[in-house]
Write a protein that holds these residues in place. Structure first.
Motif, PDB file in Angstrom:
ATOM      1  N   LEU A   5       0.820  -1.212   0.000  1.00  0.00           N
ATOM      2  CA  LEU A   5       0.000   0.000   0.000  1.00  0.00           C
ATOM      3  C   LEU A   5       0.857   1.267   0.000  1.00  0.00           C
ATOM      4  O   LEU A   5       0.525   2.238  -0.695  1.00  0.00           O
ATOM      5  N   VAL A   6       1.946   1.261   0.743  1.00  0.00           N
ATOM      6  CA  VAL A   6       2.832   2.428   0.753  1.00  0.00           C
ATOM      7  C   VAL A   6       3.409   2.661  -0.636  1.00  0.00           C
ATOM      8  O   VAL A   6       3.417   3.791  -1.146  1.00  0.00           O
ATOM      9  N   PHE A   7       3.887   1.594  -1.287  1.00  0.00           N
ATOM     10  CA  PHE A   7       4.434   1.715  -2.639  1.00  0.00           C
ATOM     11  C   PHE A   7       3.360   2.215  -3.603  1.00  0.00           C
ATOM     12  O   PHE A   7       3.612   3.125  -4.399  1.00  0.00           O
ATOM     13  N   ALA A   8       2.176   1.641  -3.541  1.00  0.00           N
ATOM     14  CA  ALA A   8       1.093   2.014  -4.452  1.00  0.00           C
ATOM     15  C   ALA A   8       0.715   3.480  -4.279  1.00  0.00           C
ATOM     16  O   ALA A   8       0.577   4.220  -5.262  1.00  0.00           O
ATOM     17  N   PHE A   9       0.559   3.919  -3.038  1.00  0.00           N
ATOM     18  CA  PHE A   9       0.158   5.309  -2.821  1.00  0.00           C
ATOM     19  C   PHE A   9       1.294   6.293  -3.066  1.00  0.00           C
ATOM     20  O   PHE A   9       1.042   7.468  -3.330  1.00  0.00           O
ATOM     21  N   ALA A  10       2.536   5.835  -3.038  1.00  0.00           N
ATOM     22  CA  ALA A  10       3.653   6.698  -3.398  1.00  0.00           C
ATOM     23  C   ALA A  10       3.616   7.023  -4.893  1.00  0.00           C
ATOM     24  O   ALA A  10       4.100   8.064  -5.328  1.00  0.00           O
ATOM     25  N   HIS A  11       3.007   6.148  -5.684  1.00  0.00           N
ATOM     26  CA  HIS A  11       2.889   6.359  -7.122  1.00  0.00           C
ATOM     27  C   HIS A  11       1.539   6.965  -7.511  1.00  0.00           C
ATOM     28  O   HIS A  11       1.305   7.267  -8.665  1.00  0.00           O
ATOM     29  N   PHE A  12       0.673   7.121  -6.551  1.00  0.00           N
ATOM     30  CA  PHE A  12      -0.666   7.668  -6.761  1.00  0.00           C
ATOM     31  C   PHE A  12      -0.575   9.191  -6.775  1.00  0.00           C
ATOM     32  O   PHE A  12       0.078   9.792  -5.936  1.00  0.00           O
ATOM     33  N   SER A  13      -1.228   9.836  -7.741  1.00  0.00           N
ATOM     34  CA  SER A  13      -1.186  11.292  -7.844  1.00  0.00           C
ATOM     35  C   SER A  13      -2.390  11.910  -7.154  1.00  0.00           C
ATOM     36  O   SER A  13      -3.540  11.609  -7.497  1.00  0.00           O
ATOM     37  N   ILE A  14      -2.140  12.791  -6.212  1.00  0.00           N
ATOM     38  CA  ILE A  14      -3.204  13.455  -5.468  1.00  0.00           C
ATOM     39  C   ILE A  14      -3.649  14.757  -6.159  1.00  0.00           C
ATOM     40  O   ILE A  14      -4.709  15.300  -5.863  1.00  0.00           O
ATOM     41  N   GLU A  15      -2.852  15.245  -7.101  1.00  0.00           N
ATOM     42  CA  GLU A  15      -3.127  16.528  -7.758  1.00  0.00           C
ATOM     43  C   GLU A  15      -4.508  16.628  -8.385  1.00  0.00           C
ATOM     44  O   GLU A  15      -5.172  17.658  -8.238  1.00  0.00           O
ATOM     45  N   PRO A  16      -4.999  15.605  -9.100  1.00  0.00           N
ATOM     46  CA  PRO A  16      -6.351  15.734  -9.680  1.00  0.00           C
ATOM     47  C   PRO A  16      -7.428  15.966  -8.626  1.00  0.00           C
ATOM     48  O   PRO A  16      -8.396  16.684  -8.877  1.00  0.00           O
ATOM     49  N   PHE A  17      -7.245  15.387  -7.455  1.00  0.00           N
ATOM     50  CA  PHE A  17      -8.217  15.571  -6.380  1.00  0.00           C
ATOM     51  C   PHE A  17      -8.170  16.999  -5.849  1.00  0.00           C
ATOM     52  O   PHE A  17      -9.200  17.590  -5.529  1.00  0.00           O
ATOM     53  N   LEU A  18      -6.977  17.568  -5.759  1.00  0.00           N
ATOM     54  CA  LEU A  18      -6.827  18.936  -5.278  1.00  0.00           C
ATOM     55  C   LEU A  18      -7.355  19.945  -6.294  1.00  0.00           C
ATOM     56  O   LEU A  18      -7.890  20.984  -5.926  1.00  0.00           O
ATOM     57  N   GLU A  19      -7.190  19.627  -7.579  1.00  0.00           N
ATOM     58  CA  GLU A  19      -7.637  20.516  -8.645  1.00  0.00           C
ATOM     59  C   GLU A  19      -9.103  20.315  -9.006  1.00  0.00           C
ATOM     60  O   GLU A  19      -9.683  21.149  -9.687  1.00  0.00           O
ATOM     61  N   GLY A  20      -9.681  19.211  -8.585  1.00  0.00           N
ATOM     62  CA  GLY A  20     -11.079  18.920  -8.898  1.00  0.00           C
ATOM     63  C   GLY A  20     -11.315  18.504 -10.341  1.00  0.00           C
ATOM     64  O   GLY A  20     -12.413  18.650 -10.869  1.00  0.00           O
ATOM     65  N   ASP A  21     -10.299  17.973 -10.981  1.00  0.00           N
ATOM     66  CA  ASP A  21     -10.392  17.525 -12.373  1.00  0.00           C
ATOM     67  C   ASP A  21     -11.027  16.130 -12.413  1.00  0.00           C
ATOM     68  O   ASP A  21     -10.361  15.126 -12.159  1.00  0.00           O
ATOM     69  N   ALA A  22     -12.305  16.084 -12.746  1.00  0.00           N
ATOM     70  CA  ALA A  22     -13.059  14.825 -12.685  1.00  0.00           C
ATOM     71  C   ALA A  22     -12.483  13.753 -13.610  1.00  0.00           C
ATOM     72  O   ALA A  22     -12.403  12.580 -13.230  1.00  0.00           O
ATOM     73  N   ALA A  23     -12.091  14.134 -14.821  1.00  0.00           N
ATOM     74  CA  ALA A  23     -11.544  13.157 -15.765  1.00  0.00           C
ATOM     75  C   ALA A  23     -10.230  12.577 -15.243  1.00  0.00           C
ATOM     76  O   ALA A  23      -9.996  11.367 -15.326  1.00  0.00           O
ATOM     77  N   ALA A  24      -9.377  13.438 -14.695  1.00  0.00           N
ATOM     78  CA  ALA A  24      -8.092  12.974 -14.163  1.00  0.00           C
ATOM     79  C   ALA A  24      -8.295  12.126 -12.911  1.00  0.00           C
ATOM     80  O   ALA A  24      -7.554  11.167 -12.686  1.00  0.00           O
ATOM     81  N   ILE A  25      -9.294  12.476 -12.106  1.00  0.00           N
ATOM     82  CA  ILE A  25      -9.606  11.666 -10.914  1.00  0.00           C
ATOM     83  C   ILE A  25     -10.028  10.269 -11.334  1.00  0.00           C
ATOM     84  O   ILE A  25      -9.568   9.271 -10.780  1.00  0.00           O
ATOM     85  N   THR A  26     -10.897  10.192 -12.336  1.00  0.00           N
ATOM     86  CA  THR A  26     -11.356   8.892 -12.838  1.00  0.00           C
ATOM     87  C   THR A  26     -10.184   8.071 -13.353  1.00  0.00           C
ATOM     88  O   THR A  26     -10.054   6.886 -13.038  1.00  0.00           O
ATOM     89  N   THR A  27      -9.321   8.705 -14.117  1.00  0.00           N
ATOM     90  CA  THR A  27      -8.146   8.014 -14.652  1.00  0.00           C
ATOM     91  C   THR A  27      -7.257   7.505 -13.525  1.00  0.00           C
ATOM     92  O   THR A  27      -6.787   6.365 -13.559  1.00  0.00           O
ATOM     93  N   GLU A  28      -7.036   8.350 -12.521  1.00  0.00           N
ATOM     94  CA  GLU A  28      -6.172   7.960 -11.402  1.00  0.00           C
ATOM     95  C   GLU A  28      -6.784   6.796 -10.625  1.00  0.00           C
ATOM     96  O   GLU A  28      -6.080   5.871 -10.232  1.00  0.00           O
TER      97      GLU A  28
END
Length: 73
Positions: A5-28
């Protein structure tokens, strides 16, 4: 499981959630398996072959990803 889980979330991008980009959130969110599965495999490799085995596997994975990205252009 914790290492995976640590490795997976280290590669997970939080930026789409902060920006509210729905398409990027779905992709992530759809990319989560592509983070968790390699994380599990690399953790398995580490447990069975040590740091050097895991390091080599991770390096090869990254090299193939870069080559794939270059070839796709």
């Amino acid at each position: 499981m914790v290492t995976t889980l640590v490795f997976a979330f280290a590669h997970f991008s939080i930026e789409p959630f902060l920006e509210g980009d729905a398409a990027a959130i779905t992709t992530e969110l759809l990319n989560i398996p592509s983070y968790v599965i390699p994380a599990f495999l690399l953790t398995f490799t580490y447990d069975n072959f040590g740091f050097s085995g895991s390091y080599i596997a991770h390096s090869l994975n990254n090299i193939f990803a870069v080559i794939y990205a270059i070839v796709q252009k």
